[in-house]
Scaffold this motif. Structure first.
Motif, PDB file in Angstrom:
ATOM      1  N   VAL A   1      -8.313  -4.626   6.882  1.00 50.60           N
ATOM      2  CA  VAL A   1      -7.492  -4.516   5.632  1.00 50.60           C
ATOM      3  C   VAL A   1      -6.092  -3.926   5.734  1.00 50.60           C
ATOM      4  CG1 VAL A   1      -7.818  -4.327   3.256  1.00 50.60           C
ATOM      5  CG2 VAL A   1      -9.767  -4.870   4.244  1.00 50.60           C
TER       6      VAL A   1
ATOM      7  N   PRO B   1      -1.262  -5.298  -9.345  1.00 52.05           N
ATOM      8  CA  PRO B   1      -2.400  -5.846  -9.490  1.00 52.05           C
ATOM      9  C   PRO B   1      -3.663  -5.060  -8.608  1.00 52.05           C
ATOM     10  CG  PRO B   1      -1.577  -7.244  -7.845  1.00 52.05           C
ATOM     11  CD  PRO B   1      -0.460  -6.457  -8.328  1.00 52.05           C
TER      12      PRO B   1
ATOM     13  N   GLU C   1     -13.744   9.700  -0.693  1.00 51.29           N
ATOM     14  CA  GLU C   1     -14.784   9.335  -1.217  1.00 51.29           C
ATOM     15  C   GLU C   1     -15.752   9.888  -2.587  1.00 51.29           C
ATOM     16  OE1 GLU C   1     -17.115   6.863   0.417  1.00 51.29           O
ATOM     17  OE2 GLU C   1     -15.102   6.156   1.337  1.00 51.29           O
TER      18      GLU C   1
ATOM     19  N   MET D   1     -12.929  -2.998   8.635  1.00 52.31           N
ATOM     20  CA  MET D   1     -14.465  -3.520   7.871  1.00 52.31           C
ATOM     21  C   MET D   1     -15.134  -4.417   9.001  1.00 52.31           C
ATOM     22  SD  MET D   1     -14.400  -1.850   4.981  1.00 52.31           S
ATOM     23  CE  MET D   1     -15.384  -2.809   3.783  1.00 52.31           C
TER      24      MET D   1
ATOM     25  N   GLY E   1      -6.109  -3.885  -6.097  1.00 55.71           N
ATOM     26  CA  GLY E   1      -6.164  -4.116  -4.647  1.00 55.71           C
ATOM     27  C   GLY E   1      -4.929  -4.234  -3.820  1.00 55.71           C
ATOM     28  N   SER E   2      -3.934  -3.797  -4.682  1.00 52.97           N
ATOM     29  CA  SER E   2      -2.631  -4.044  -4.105  1.00 52.97           C
ATOM     30  C   SER E   2      -2.230  -2.765  -3.346  1.00 52.97           C
ATOM     31  CB  SER E   2      -1.573  -4.144  -5.356  1.00 52.97           C
ATOM     32  OG  SER E   2      -1.597  -3.047  -5.948  1.00 52.97           O
ATOM     33  N   GLY E   3      -2.918  -1.737  -3.378  1.00 51.44           N
ATOM     34  CA  GLY E   3      -2.726  -0.571  -2.550  1.00 51.44           C
ATOM     35  C   GLY E   3      -1.889   0.944  -3.089  1.00 51.44           C
TER      36      GLY E   3
ATOM     37  N   THR F   1      -4.139   3.845  -2.704  1.00 49.03           N
ATOM     38  CA  THR F   1      -4.044   4.239  -1.287  1.00 49.03           C
ATOM     39  C   THR F   1      -2.876   4.950  -1.104  1.00 49.03           C
ATOM     40  OG1 THR F   1      -5.112   2.153  -0.737  1.00 49.03           O
ATOM     41  CG2 THR F   1      -4.066   3.412   1.237  1.00 49.03           C
TER      42      THR F   1
ATOM     43  N   ALA G   1      -4.242  -2.164   3.739  1.00 49.16           N
ATOM     44  CA  ALA G   1      -4.009  -1.714   2.306  1.00 49.16           C
ATOM     45  C   ALA G   1      -2.826  -1.189   1.972  1.00 49.16           C
ATOM     46  CB  ALA G   1      -5.033  -0.283   2.196  1.00 49.16           C
TER      47      ALA G   1
ATOM     48  N   TYR H   1      -7.573  -0.357   7.049  1.00 47.01           N
ATOM     49  CA  TYR H   1      -9.111  -0.229   6.941  1.00 47.01           C
ATOM     50  C   TYR H   1      -9.848  -1.062   7.919  1.00 47.01           C
ATOM     51  CZ  TYR H   1      -8.329   3.148   3.008  1.00 47.01           C
ATOM     52  OH  TYR H   1      -7.782   4.203   2.473  1.00 47.01           O
TER      53      TYR H   1
ATOM     54  N   ARG I   1     -14.642   9.665  -5.770  1.00 45.27           N
ATOM     55  CA  ARG I   1     -15.058   8.050  -6.330  1.00 45.27           C
ATOM     56  C   ARG I   1     -16.412   8.153  -6.696  1.00 45.27           C
ATOM     57  NH1 ARG I   1     -13.224   4.443  -1.591  1.00 45.27           N
ATOM     58  NH2 ARG I   1     -11.009   4.859  -2.241  1.00 45.27           N
TER      59      ARG I   1
END
Ligand SMILES: Nc1ncnc2c1ncn2[C@@H]1O[C@H](COP(=O)(O)OP(=O)(O)OP(=O)(O)O)[C@@H](O)[C@H]1O
Ligand SMILES: [Mg+2]
Lengths: 411, 236
Positions: free
Chosen positions: B20, B41, A406, B15, B43-45, B48, B22, B13, A409
């Protein structure tokens, strides 16, 4: 694990990065510590002054005055409520002499008289005393001599002047051998007392000592006639027996005056217990002053906490980076905690210096002794350090708990 | 045993009501001295996965060991030591501390590693020399170009003599030429024995590495070796 020297260097660097902000933050603590130090020093000075002036009246001393004292404690002189003004007699004094543990008994008679010399006049307290009076009051003659017992009994027309009287009537000459006029009579000055200074608001040197017999016959007027005296000073042999002697004197006088406890027509003042009471009172006063100014120290602490929270927010990214590079929670905690403690201790040291300077100024102004104990100084520093720890703890904890992902970022 | 062994890694995750994925079950292994790109792309992880590889985060499920460390089973302090001793991070935005000189920035990981000042200075100076910044050691980040800042960051990543260098979009903030320079530096480090994993969405960057792992929706959709000629193209 971070080395201590690196920790210190890092805290110093962070504080120097924002010198103005650091200085203003420390200012809160500076003001707090300075006011605590100054107030406590001032209070202690007042306390020392009270103790000193009571001690200057004489050590191991009981003062017997006619009349009952209303209420408890306090130097209230003759607060005649119960008995009359004439309840104490020479015989009482003589009887007290017979008690155990008595060093000296000095009956005296007060009067007011205008004293004239050199075309100057002055209005001191005239005290008829026996030679033992000086022993009872731990008083010395600075120049000339005190009269002796023979001269006292013969009611000689001789006087010993207090410092203030001597200075005012004989500004540029030695009074010894000169003469003064009182109540139409002429008296020879045979000595000058050493200065005792102020006791409370009273100038102890504004006094003329004359033989007791002389005062009773020629100066005191109607009230001083006969066998009565206005005061009996009783000096005990030691501090330890003072309280016991006080009881003995009280019991003796009750017997002689046929009074019961609570209906006394006399009062025995114990100067050391009065001194204790006064010291306690001024002590409470000091604590109160210190307590009130400690509130400003608290406000200084809150200032530190505020700025540390701002700093943690601003440096979120830095904290994230440090954690990514291997800083543990304890490293971050110590880094920010040390910054807070450095601010508060630096503020404490500067505040101590300013506080002592302020106390010096005020005690000089009020003519009090300056009392700054190393213990109090140490306490002030330690306490400001504690303020840093207490108010730095939460921001530092917040920093230590930041999630590095966090934090990195964050912009 | 390979340097990195990942088996069915999952990261969830939550939410609100939604979950999600990830990472939705990722298995792979990376040997010593590999030079590997992770593409996919947005958001593909990728990030993470990088965070878990770097010991900044732990998986929700599955198992991953890096140089013998079981990331999912380590305490916060152990992870901090792991990051300090085993991982060298290179970030897209360099993440240099602006108040510190280049030399001091490179020393930073060694401060947390408890390395003595004298040794720290010498090692940091040596590393700056190695990334071509021997003349810029006393400069602050604001006095350096983007490419120079990223070189300082790479020197810092090397400071703990890490088993693994992780770079998330290392060329993302740089112009093309400077990016190529940085990739050249990675190539050189890999030749000298470093294991490097680079996250990128740029296929030119991916082609500069030995191996490309492609992700989509938290899964690995392809994993192949790059052909050498393409690598040489990217170099120029
Ligand atoms: N802290 C988080 N809380 C909730 N969801 C998250 C969190 N971090 C990542 N995600 C989600 O996990 C998924 C993967 O995110 P990740 O950052 O790994 O993507 P990425 O491949 O790095 O994308 P990009 O190329 O844009 O950087 C995304 O759908 C993202 O929204
Ligand atoms: Mg990403």
């Amino acid at each position: 694990m971070m080395r201590t020297s690196d920790l210190v260097a890092s805290a110093g660097r962070a504080l120097r990065a924002n010198p103005m902000r650091s200085a203003l933050t420390a200012l809160g603590v500076i003001i707090g510590v300075a006011s605590v130090v100054a107030m406590v020093a001032l209070g202690s000075g007042a306390q020392a002054q009270v103790e000193r002036s009571i001690a200057s009246l004489g050590s191991n001393l009981l003062i017997v005055v006619p009349g009952a004292m209303r209420g408890g404690g306090g130097v209230r002189g003759q607060a005649g409520a119960g008995g009359g003004w004439d309840s104490l007699t020479m015989d009482d004094a003589e009887a007290i002499t017979q008690l155990e543990n008595v060093a000296v008994v000095a009956p005296s008679q007060r009067a007011r008289a205008q004293v004239i010399a050199n075309g100057l006049n002055w209005n001191p307290e005239v005290n008829g005393v026996t030679p033992d009076f000086l022993i009872a009051r731990d008083w010395e003659v600075a120049r000339g001599r005190m009269f002796d017992e023979t001269e006292e009994r013969q009611a000689r027309r001789i006087v010993v002047l207090g410092r203030t009287v001597a200075d005012n009537l004989f500004p540029n000459m030695d009074p010894v051998g000169q003469s003064v006029r009182m109540n139409g009579g002429t008296y020879e000055v045979i000595g000058v007392l050493e200065s005792k200074g102020q006791s409370g608001f009273q100038d102890q040197d504004d006094i003329v000592l004359a033989p007791l017999t002389t005062v009773k016959r020629r100066i005191a007027g109607r009230r001083g006639r006969g066998d009565t005296v206005s005061q009996i000073s009783v000096k005990a042999e030691s501090e330890q027996v003072l309280n016991r002697l006080q009881e003995d004197v009280e019991n003796l006088l009750r017997q002689r005056h046929r009074t019961r406890e609570g209906e006394d027509d006399f009062t025995v003042q114990n100067l050391s217990s009065i001194s204790e009471t006064m010291a306690q009172t001024t002590g409470v006063f000091t604590a109160l002053l210190g307590g009130i100014s400690a509130v400003s120290l608290l406000v200084g602490g809150i200032g530190i906490m505020n700025i540390m929270l701002v700093s943690v927010t601003e440096r979120t990214r830095e904290i994230g980076l440090r954690k990514a590079l291997g800083a543990r929670q304890s490293d971050i905690l110590h880094q920010f905690g040390l910054e807070a403690v450095t601010l508060s201790v630096a503020g404490g040291i500067i505040g101590l210096v300013i506080g002592v300077a302020g106390a010096w100024g005020m005690t000089t102004l009020f003519n009090l002794p300056l009392v700054v104990s190393p213990l109090n100084a140490g306490l002030a520093i330690a306490f400001s350090g504690l303020v840093g720890v207490v108010f730095g703890a939460y921001p530092a904890w917040r920093a230590a708990k930041l999630d590095p992902i966090e934090a990195l970022r964050r912009e | 045993m390979a340097l990195i062994e990942a088996d069915n890694l999952t990261k969830l995750y939550r939410m609100g009501d939604e979950t999600v994925h990830a990472l939705a079950g990722v298995s792979f292994s990376i040997p010593q001295r590999d030079y590997c790109a992770i593409v996919g792309p947005s958001g593909s992880g990728k990030s993470t996965l990088m965070n878990i590889l770097g010991g900044l985060d732990t998986p929700s499920d599955g198992r991953i060991t890096i140089a013998g460390n079981d990331i999912g089973a380590m305490s916060d302090d152990d992870l901090a030591i792991f990051r300090n001793q085993t991982i060298g991070f290179v970030f897209q935005s360099f993440n240099l501390l602006p108040r510190l000189t280049a030399l001091e920035n490179v020393e930073l990981p060694m401060i947390y590693g408890g390395v003595l000042p004298k040794e720290r200075h010498e090692r940091a100076a040596g590393l700056l020399q190695r990334v071509g910044l021997g003349e810029r050691m006393a400069h602050r980040p604001t006095q350096l170009s983007g490419g120079q800042q990223q070189r300082v960051a790479i020197a810092r990543a090397l400071a703990g003599q890490p088993a693994l260098i992780l770079a998330d979009e290392p060329t993302g903030a740089l112009d093309t030429n400077t990016g190529v320079e940085i990739l050249g530096l990675f190539d050189q480090l890999n030749h000298e024995g470093a294991t490097i994993v680079v996250v990128t969405h740029d296929h030119d960057v991916a082609r500069a590495t030995k191996r490309t792992i492609e992700m989509r929706d938290g899964r690995i959709v392809s994993d192949h070796l790059n052909d050498r000629s393409a690598r040489h193209d990217a170099h120029v």
